[in-house]
Design a protein around this motif. Structure first.
Motif, PDB file in Angstrom:
ATOM      1  N   ILE A  56       0.995  -1.113  -0.018  1.00  0.00           N
ATOM      2  CA  ILE A  56       0.147  -0.028  -0.283  1.00  0.00           C
ATOM      3  C   ILE A  56       0.688   1.247   0.042  1.00  0.00           C
ATOM      4  O   ILE A  56       0.734   2.117  -0.440  1.00  0.00           O
ATOM      5  N   LEU A  57       1.879   1.180   0.786  1.00  0.00           N
ATOM      6  CA  LEU A  57       2.732   2.439   0.703  1.00  0.00           C
ATOM      7  C   LEU A  57       3.250   2.750  -0.738  1.00  0.00           C
ATOM      8  O   LEU A  57       3.528   3.728  -1.126  1.00  0.00           O
ATOM      9  N   ASN A  58       3.900   1.468  -1.180  1.00  0.00           N
ATOM     10  CA  ASN A  58       4.565   1.534  -2.440  1.00  0.00           C
ATOM     11  C   ASN A  58       3.494   1.888  -3.600  1.00  0.00           C
ATOM     12  O   ASN A  58       3.605   2.792  -4.582  1.00  0.00           O
ATOM     13  N   GLY A  59       2.210   1.373  -3.369  1.00  0.00           N
ATOM     14  CA  GLY A  59       1.142   1.867  -4.501  1.00  0.00           C
ATOM     15  C   GLY A  59       0.962   3.044  -4.411  1.00  0.00           C
ATOM     16  O   GLY A  59       0.685   3.927  -5.246  1.00  0.00           O
ATOM     17  N   ALA A  60       0.743   3.626  -3.059  1.00  0.00           N
ATOM     18  CA  ALA A  60       0.466   5.050  -2.777  1.00  0.00           C
ATOM     19  C   ALA A  60       1.439   6.078  -3.410  1.00  0.00           C
ATOM     20  O   ALA A  60       1.022   7.066  -3.979  1.00  0.00           O
ATOM     21  N   PHE A  61       2.717   5.556  -3.367  1.00  0.00           N
ATOM     22  CA  PHE A  61       3.921   6.504  -3.877  1.00  0.00           C
ATOM     23  C   PHE A  61       3.790   6.348  -5.260  1.00  0.00           C
ATOM     24  O   PHE A  61       3.909   7.456  -6.020  1.00  0.00           O
ATOM     25  N   TYR A  62       3.608   5.457  -6.026  1.00  0.00           N
ATOM     26  CA  TYR A  62       3.512   5.433  -7.466  1.00  0.00           C
ATOM     27  C   TYR A  62       2.062   6.141  -7.937  1.00  0.00           C
ATOM     28  O   TYR A  62       1.943   6.586  -9.110  1.00  0.00           O
ATOM     29  N   LEU A  63       1.285   6.009  -7.049  1.00  0.00           N
ATOM     30  CA  LEU A  63      -0.052   6.911  -7.700  1.00  0.00           C
ATOM     31  C   LEU A  63       0.224   8.343  -7.669  1.00  0.00           C
ATOM     32  O   LEU A  63      -0.627   9.179  -8.234  1.00  0.00           O
ATOM     33  N   LEU A  64       1.168   9.038  -6.961  1.00  0.00           N
ATOM     34  CA  LEU A  64       1.662  10.244  -7.096  1.00  0.00           C
ATOM     35  C   LEU A  64       1.820  10.741  -8.448  1.00  0.00           C
ATOM     36  O   LEU A  64       2.548   9.938  -9.116  1.00  0.00           O
ATOM     37  N   SER A  65       1.384  11.977  -8.669  1.00  0.00           N
ATOM     38  CA  SER A  65       1.637  12.129 -10.213  1.00  0.00           C
ATOM     39  C   SER A  65       3.280  12.454 -10.597  1.00  0.00           C
ATOM     40  O   SER A  65       3.633  11.967 -11.834  1.00  0.00           O
ATOM     41  N   GLN A  66       4.257  12.934  -9.735  1.00  0.00           N
ATOM     42  CA  GLN A  66       5.382  13.035 -10.053  1.00  0.00           C
ATOM     43  C   GLN A  66       6.082  11.515 -10.071  1.00  0.00           C
ATOM     44  O   GLN A  66       7.414  11.689 -10.918  1.00  0.00           O
ATOM     45  N   ASN A  67       5.472  10.504  -9.887  1.00  0.00           N
ATOM     46  CA  ASN A  67       6.084   9.308  -9.862  1.00  0.00           C
ATOM     47  C   ASN A  67       5.387   8.509 -11.252  1.00  0.00           C
ATOM     48  O   ASN A  67       5.418   7.317 -11.229  1.00  0.00           O
ATOM     49  N   GLY A  68       4.586   9.328 -11.855  1.00  0.00           N
ATOM     50  CA  GLY A  68       3.776   8.641 -13.065  1.00  0.00           C
ATOM     51  C   GLY A  68       2.511   8.169 -12.797  1.00  0.00           C
ATOM     52  O   GLY A  68       1.812   7.811 -13.940  1.00  0.00           O
ATOM     53  N   GLY A  69       2.070   8.330 -11.577  1.00  0.00           N
ATOM     54  CA  GLY A  69       0.605   7.771 -11.314  1.00  0.00           C
ATOM     55  C   GLY A  69      -0.380   8.844 -11.551  1.00  0.00           C
ATOM     56  O   GLY A  69      -0.231   9.925 -12.048  1.00  0.00           O
ATOM     57  N   ARG A  70      -1.841   8.314 -11.126  1.00  0.00           N
ATOM     58  CA  ARG A  70      -2.790   9.455 -11.601  1.00  0.00           C
ATOM     59  C   ARG A  70      -3.314  10.493 -10.792  1.00  0.00           C
ATOM     60  O   ARG A  70      -4.200  11.280 -10.872  1.00  0.00           O
ATOM     61  N   GLY A  71      -2.256  10.560  -9.733  1.00  0.00           N
ATOM     62  CA  GLY A  71      -2.515  11.811  -8.890  1.00  0.00           C
ATOM     63  C   GLY A  71      -3.723  11.904  -7.951  1.00  0.00           C
ATOM     64  O   GLY A  71      -4.311  12.689  -7.590  1.00  0.00           O
ATOM     65  N   VAL A  72      -4.012  10.599  -7.395  1.00  0.00           N
ATOM     66  CA  VAL A  72      -5.066  10.363  -6.419  1.00  0.00           C
ATOM     67  C   VAL A  72      -4.451   9.844  -5.189  1.00  0.00           C
ATOM     68  O   VAL A  72      -3.517   9.090  -4.834  1.00  0.00           O
ATOM     69  N   LEU A  73      -4.929  10.709  -4.383  1.00  0.00           N
ATOM     70  CA  LEU A  73      -4.532  10.454  -2.797  1.00  0.00           C
ATOM     71  C   LEU A  73      -5.462   9.380  -2.076  1.00  0.00           C
ATOM     72  O   LEU A  73      -6.523   9.419  -2.228  1.00  0.00           O
ATOM     73  N   MET A  74      -4.771   8.416  -1.474  1.00  0.00           N
ATOM     74  CA  MET A  74      -5.277   7.428  -0.878  1.00  0.00           C
ATOM     75  C   MET A  74      -6.609   7.697  -0.212  1.00  0.00           C
ATOM     76  O   MET A  74      -7.585   7.002  -0.373  1.00  0.00           O
ATOM     77  N   GLY A  75      -6.635   8.564   0.675  1.00  0.00           N
ATOM     78  CA  GLY A  75      -7.656   8.965   1.725  1.00  0.00           C
ATOM     79  C   GLY A  75      -8.802  10.034   1.059  1.00  0.00           C
ATOM     80  O   GLY A  75      -9.781  10.424   1.518  1.00  0.00           O
ATOM     81  N   GLY A  76      -8.272  10.434  -0.189  1.00  0.00           N
ATOM     82  CA  GLY A  76      -9.122  11.428  -0.740  1.00  0.00           C
ATOM     83  C   GLY A  76      -9.201  12.717   0.048  1.00  0.00           C
ATOM     84  O   GLY A  76      -8.257  13.011   0.718  1.00  0.00           O
ATOM     85  N   ALA A  77     -10.225  13.498  -0.199  1.00  0.00           N
ATOM     86  CA  ALA A  77     -10.156  14.806   0.589  1.00  0.00           C
ATOM     87  C   ALA A  77     -11.678  15.413   0.600  1.00  0.00           C
ATOM     88  O   ALA A  77     -12.571  15.021  -0.118  1.00  0.00           O
ATOM     89  N   ALA A  78     -11.989  16.312   1.612  1.00  0.00           N
ATOM     90  CA  ALA A  78     -13.507  16.713   1.440  1.00  0.00           C
ATOM     91  C   ALA A  78     -13.956  17.241   0.164  1.00  0.00           C
ATOM     92  O   ALA A  78     -13.311  17.920  -0.500  1.00  0.00           O
ATOM     93  N   GLY A  79     -14.837  16.545  -0.561  1.00  0.00           N
ATOM     94  CA  GLY A  79     -15.418  16.928  -1.935  1.00  0.00           C
ATOM     95  C   GLY A  79     -14.565  16.094  -2.782  1.00  0.00           C
ATOM     96  O   GLY A  79     -15.131  16.129  -4.076  1.00  0.00           O
ATOM     97  N   ALA A  80     -13.815  15.073  -2.475  1.00  0.00           N
ATOM     98  CA  ALA A  80     -12.949  14.164  -3.723  1.00  0.00           C
ATOM     99  C   ALA A  80     -12.950  12.826  -3.045  1.00  0.00           C
ATOM    100  O   ALA A  80     -12.552  12.818  -1.730  1.00  0.00           O
ATOM    101  N   PRO A  81     -13.280  11.920  -3.845  1.00  0.00           N
ATOM    102  CA  PRO A  81     -13.649  10.493  -3.376  1.00  0.00           C
ATOM    103  C   PRO A  81     -12.122   9.978  -3.109  1.00  0.00           C
ATOM    104  O   PRO A  81     -11.073  10.298  -3.500  1.00  0.00           O
ATOM    105  N   PRO A  82     -11.855   8.983  -1.971  1.00  0.00           N
ATOM    106  CA  PRO A  82     -10.778   8.382  -1.895  1.00  0.00           C
ATOM    107  C   PRO A  82     -10.433   7.424  -2.918  1.00  0.00           C
ATOM    108  O   PRO A  82     -11.211   7.128  -3.949  1.00  0.00           O
ATOM    109  N   ALA A  83      -8.931   6.985  -2.832  1.00  0.00           N
ATOM    110  CA  ALA A  83      -8.380   5.931  -4.011  1.00  0.00           C
ATOM    111  C   ALA A  83      -9.643   4.775  -3.978  1.00  0.00           C
ATOM    112  O   ALA A  83      -9.798   4.274  -2.843  1.00  0.00           O
ATOM    113  N   ARG A  84      -9.718   4.066  -5.033  1.00  0.00           N
ATOM    114  CA  ARG A  84     -10.296   2.718  -5.009  1.00  0.00           C
ATOM    115  C   ARG A  84      -9.176   1.679  -5.250  1.00  0.00           C
ATOM    116  O   ARG A  84      -8.463   1.637  -6.235  1.00  0.00           O
ATOM    117  N   VAL A  85      -9.084   1.057  -4.060  1.00  0.00           N
ATOM    118  CA  VAL A  85      -8.035  -0.079  -3.920  1.00  0.00           C
ATOM    119  C   VAL A  85      -8.745  -1.515  -4.113  1.00  0.00           C
ATOM    120  O   VAL A  85      -9.707  -1.711  -3.431  1.00  0.00           O
TER     121      VAL A  85
END
Ligand SMILES: NC(=O)c1ccc[n+]([C@@H]2O[C@H](COP(=O)([O-])OP(=O)(O)OC[C@H]3O[C@@H](n4cnc5c(N)ncnc54)[C@H](O)[C@@H]3O)[C@@H](O)[C@H]2O)c1
Length: 363
Positions: free
Chosen positions: A142-171
């Motif tokens: 999950i740590l490695n997955g969350a790291f590669y989801l970050l946009s600077q690491n090539g991922g789609r820029g989704v934060l695992m826990g989401g934020a108010a008004g933005a849904p969490p990542a679907r795992v």
């Protein structure tokens, strides 16, 4: 029995098979321990720590292999170690031979007696030497997955826990065993939306009981897997058939259906991987891309946290190292747990599933 512990050769592998405390215990039982200089440094155990425990420090890999009657290590032997195999040697480590025919052939050619950590099975059906590393790998996935989801690491820029008004990542976690459970718990802890898939209803029921409505449980079929994968941000592969090559139940179409810049972490890669697109990678170059999806296929994920992993693994293996050293391989194999672990003897494969998995590769 003289016990030998080499430094691990795999890329960035910093675990060590025995801690100074473990060595002290073995020596107190009459089993001398020699260890290659620097073997424990990556796990923060110095040569002096081992010296104080009563170990002999040897300067070369060959010296350790040649002196050892029982050679204990973490990962399967490296090519550079094949020449050091010999018939009188007993080897005890992770072997994963179902996906490593070259290692299997070398052990068979030299008639090494080899016991695999990952198939040692306790009488209640558990895999007590795989469990600690599966727990660590599951948490790291999950740590490695969350790291590669970050946009600077090539991922789609989704934060695992989401934020108010933005849904969490679907795992989506495939496999609800030790690694899958640990991945599920970590993903829930980070606030992700988690689905877990397994063929075993009891395991899903246990997850349901522990996590309630925070996790969706799904019985694994080709159709349910296809539905679960579609659009997921992070897919975790944590499937195992003990001793056998992992079934490739995740098709390329399912991978494609995750969508661009999603992440797939295949923990089961050490047994061959659970997706058609899986291939092993190393810690120094951990990811590759297929159909726009980032694939992470490191076979020794727990090497990222060597101190934790060494302590957890060595605590689990020590009772079995003591058993092998005290009883010798023949008597030790009379116990059902060690019988499951015995993988090669006298040039034959003794674990049925491993033999089946290798039958084509070695014929
Ligand atoms: N890459 C690494 O660094 C690393 C580290 C530790 C463990 N592992 C690997 O992780 C994998 C999982 O290990 P574990 O200890 O969690 O095993 P486990 O036996 O506890 O769990 C495996 C799960 O897979 C499930 N399963 C089997 N077939 C399935 C299918 N068709 N669909 C869905 N689920 C299915 C089983 O029912 C079981 O619950 C193993 O391959 C292990 O070798 C890898």
């Amino acid at each position: 029995m003289q016990i030998g512990v080499p430094r691990e050769r795999k890329t960035l592998e910093k675990r060590v098979a025995i801690t100074p405390d473990g060595a002290k215990k073995l020596i107190s039982l009459g089993h001398p321990v020699c260890i290659e200089s620097g073997a424990g440094v990556g796990s923060s155990f110095s040569d002096d720590d081992y010296r104080s425990a009563g170990c002999t420090i040897l300067n070369s890999l060959a010296d350790v292999w040649n002196r050892a009657e029982l050679l204990v290590k973490v990962k399967e032997p490296d090519d550079s170690e094949f020449a050091l195999f010999r018939p009188s040697l007993v080897l005890f480590d992770f072997l994963h031979l179902a996906s490593l025919p070259k290692v299997a052939q070398a052990l068979l050619d030299k008639k090494v007696t080899a016991f695999a950590y990952e198939t040692l099975r306790s009488t209640d059906g558990r895999l007590p030497l795989l469990e600690p590393m599966s727990e660590v790998a599951g948490k790291l996935s999950i740590l490695n997955g969350a790291f590669y989801l970050l946009s600077q690491n090539g991922g789609r820029g989704v934060l695992m826990g989401g934020a108010a008004g933005a849904p969490p990542a679907r795992v989506v976690v495939v496999g609800a065993g030790i690694a899958g459970h640990a991945a599920c718990a970590s993903a829930v802890g980070l606030g992700a939306n988690v689905t877990i898939v397994d063929i075993n209803k009891d395991k899903l029921a246990a997850i349901e009981k522990e996590f309630g409505h925070r996790v969706t449980t799904v019985i694994s079929t080709p159709d349910s897997l296809r539905d679960a994968c579609r659009g997921a941000d992070l897919l975790i592969g944590a499937v195992l058939i003990p001793g056998a090559a992992t079934p490739r139940i995740i098709t390329r179409e399912m991978i494609r259906s995750l969508g661009e810049r999603a992440v797939f972490v295949d923990i089961s890669i050490d047994q061959g991987g659970c997706a058609e697109t899986s291939k092993p990678t190393n810690l120094d170059n951990p990811v590759y891309e297929v159909d726009g999806v980032i694939h992470y296929g490191v076979c020794n994920m727990p090497a990222q946290t060597p101190r934790t992993s060494t302590m957890a693994l060595a605590a689990a293996t020590l009772p079995y190292i003591i058993k092998l050293a005290t009883e010798g391989p023949v008597k030790a194999t009379q116990s059902p747990e060690m019988r499951h672990a015995l993988t090669c003897k006298d040039g034959e494969l003794t674990n049925e599933l491993t033999a089946q998995a290798l039958s084509r590769a070695l014929s």
